[in-house]
Scaffold this active site. Structure first.
Site, PDB file in Angstrom:
ATOM      1  N   ASP A  37       8.160  -3.071   3.441  1.00  0.00           N
ATOM      2  CA  ASP A  37       7.420  -2.510   4.565  1.00  0.00           C
ATOM      3  C   ASP A  37       7.371  -3.536   5.696  1.00  0.00           C
ATOM      4  OD1 ASP A  37       5.416  -0.863   5.987  1.00  0.00           O
ATOM      5  OD2 ASP A  37       4.024  -2.436   5.362  1.00  0.00           O
ATOM      6  N   ASP A  60       1.691  -2.736   1.740  1.00  0.00           N
ATOM      7  CA  ASP A  60       0.251  -2.996   1.857  1.00  0.00           C
ATOM      8  C   ASP A  60      -0.586  -1.755   2.142  1.00  0.00           C
ATOM      9  OD1 ASP A  60       1.327  -2.892   4.621  1.00  0.00           O
ATOM     10  OD2 ASP A  60      -0.726  -3.430   5.178  1.00  0.00           O
ATOM     11  N   ASN A  94       0.778   4.482   2.766  1.00  0.00           N
ATOM     12  CA  ASN A  94       2.109   5.104   2.749  1.00  0.00           C
ATOM     13  C   ASN A  94       3.128   4.291   1.943  1.00  0.00           C
ATOM     14  OD1 ASN A  94       2.110   3.096   4.817  1.00  0.00           O
ATOM     15  ND2 ASN A  94       3.855   4.063   5.805  1.00  0.00           N
ATOM     16  N   GLY A 126       7.744   3.648   8.847  1.00  0.00           N
ATOM     17  CA  GLY A 126       7.524   4.934   9.494  1.00  0.00           C
ATOM     18  C   GLY A 126       8.218   5.018  10.833  1.00  0.00           C
TER      19      GLY A 126
END
Length: 269
Positions: free
Chosen positions: A8, A219, A222, A43
């Site tokens: 991420d 973290d 999502n 995202g």
């Protein structure tokens, strides 16, 4: 043996200034040189993370990214879409009606364009503050046609008003869409079944990899599906409680090179 590391960005690889530390860069370069696939999972659209890919040297043939929270699997060197799952025009109409009921602004992402809809005319979306590299344009429902690739819809608004409104979303919407908070002021709507784990599983299939050969580091809410999917799910020390509870391992936080430390421990050493 770990052959793919899914990472991420915000709150994980990036520090509080949205930068990648030299230590994280060094360790990721070493892992890539060893033949491990380094896959950023976010995202964001590819255009909003291109500078990070350049910094990390992840722009060669055979480098991949998971974008739109798992909605697209893309080749970094060409941007070619290998796998995708997107929304329909009817989905956007449905979500626009919901945003009107909640009296909150709705933005729709189509690749690197953000279509800003007038669902709450007196309220300003904060999405342009969160993603300054995207192209923002006012739009109406009539403007949205099948010509657009409709990746996801978002509501970006101050947390103190957003959080109570989330509780008002009818259950039918949760049954139809993946609805996830990805930051304190950001609520995202994706097609049902689209998660970071979904995107990683498609790439893993393309590459002939098993979950046991994958490490996932994150973290936020999502990131939870990919942390549960991966053979080695890693939570940052600054992760939300649900992610920590589900992780196989908890590393240091995002300002203390947590990504570098866990890769050094489980992949390089």
């Amino acid at each position: 043996m770990i052959k793919l590391i899914a990472i991420d960005l915000d709150g994980t690889l990036l520090d509080e200034e949205k930068k990648i530390s030299n230590e994280n860069k060094r360790v990721l370069a070493e892992a890539k040189a060893k033949g491990v696939k380094i896959v950023l999972c976010t995202g964001r659209p590819l255009a909003a993370m291109a500078h990070y890919l350049q910094e990390l040297g992840l722009v060669d043939e055979g480098d991949f990214s998971i974008t739109f929270n798992g909605g697209l699997v893309q080749k970094n060197d060409t941007g070619e879409i290998m796998e995708k799952k997107v929304m329909t025009v009817a989905d956007i109409h449905r979500l626009y009606d919901l945003a009107q009921q909640l009296d909150l602004p709705l933005d729709v992402l189509s690749d690197n364009r953000v279509l800003q809809l007038p669902s709450a005319p007196k309220k300003q979306s904060l999405y342009n503050v969160l993603n300054k590299l995207l192209q923002f344009q006012p739009a109406t429902l009539a403007d949205i046609t099948d010509e657009f690739v409709l990746n996801k819809a978002v509501i970006a608004y101050p947390q103190e008003e957003l959080d109570p409104k989330i509780k008002e979303i009818p259950a039918t919407f949760h049954e139809r869409y993946e609805i996830i908070k990805t930051r304190s002021m950001l609520l995202e709507f994706m097609p049902k079944g689209v998660t970071k784990a979904y995107g990683i599983s498609l790439l893993a299939k393309d590459l002939g990899l098993e979950p046991a050969e994958i490490m996932a580091i994150g973290d936020e809410e999502n990131d939870l599906p990919m942390i549960e999917y991966a053979g080695l799910g890693v939570a940052m020390e600054n992760a939300v409680p649900a992610v920590k509870e589900s992780a196989d391992y908890i590393t240091s936080n995002n300002v203390e090179n947590g990504v570098a430390k866990v890769i050094q421990k489980f992949v390089l050493d």
